[in-house]
Design a protein around this motif. Structure first.
Motif: not given
Length: 206
Positions: A64-74, A76-88
């Motif tokens: 459960a802890l690993e899933r929670k950390l994985k969701k948080e990383r995703k 955070e990565e999505k937020r950074r991409l939205q801020e940068a205005g670019s898609c992978p």
């Protein structure tokens, strides 16, 4: 109290302090216990706290802890991409090199090759009804069967027997009647050439 007695008391007090160790500022734990016992108590408390292990997690809790950390990383990565205005960037497939497949052989090519194989008495030649039927249908058309192949075709027709021979004669007579006067006027070279081939076939098979 005289001065000699005071000096003796001071000496005894210094001896006790030396036995307990070097002089150090007292902590709150030392103040509660006093002297050498206070120092030992503080050390025991620190050692016991260091020795006590952290509470272990069960397998389900770890997952459960690993899933929670994985969701948080995703997130955070999505937020950074939205801020940068670019898609992978998507992987673009490698361009396919256009191949140049060999075009399938036409019916005319196969039929004429079949006829040449018969004339050359090739060892791999064998009778093929499909090729023979094509030759019988198109043998009066010089565009399908060129003039240089027609003598070979006449030699091939000599071997016709039975129903195939009879049908070939009947069709030749019917086409000759259909041409009628157009084949004798000599105005249309194509009709004249067809009539000439029809006469040769009728003369050979009749």
């Amino acid at each position: 109290m005289n001065s000699c007695l005071k000096e003796e008391l001071y000496k005894g007090f210094r001896i006790q302090l030396n036995l307990c160790g070097p002089k150090t500022p007292w902590t709150s734990a030392q103040e509660q216990t006093g002297g050498c016992g206070r120092v030992r108590l503080a050390r025991d408390v620190r050692r016991s706290s260091e020795a006590s292990p952290a509470p272990s997690l069960s397998t389900e809790e770890q997952r459960a802890l690993e899933r929670k950390l994985k969701k948080e990383r995703k997130k955070e990565e999505k937020r950074r991409l939205q801020e940068a205005g670019s898609c992978p960037a998507r992987k673009t497939p490698a361009p396919r090199i256009p191949t140049d497949p060999t075009p399938p052989s036409s019916g005319a090519t196969l039929a004429l090759d079949y006829l040449c194989g018969w004339a050359q008495k090739r060892q791999d030649w064998k009778f093929q009804k499909t090729r023979q039927t094509w030759l019988l249908v198109h043998m009066y058309n010089p565009d399908k069967v060129p003039d240089e192949h027609f003598p070979t075709l006449l030699a091939y027709l000599e071997g016709l027997k039975g129903q195939a021979r009879e049908l070939t004669v009947q069709k030749a007579e019917a086409q000759m009647q259909a041409l009628g006067e157009g084949a004798t006027d000599g105005q249309d070279p194509l009709l004249l050439g067809q009539a000439h081939r029809l006469r040769q076939v009728l003369q050979l098979l009749s």
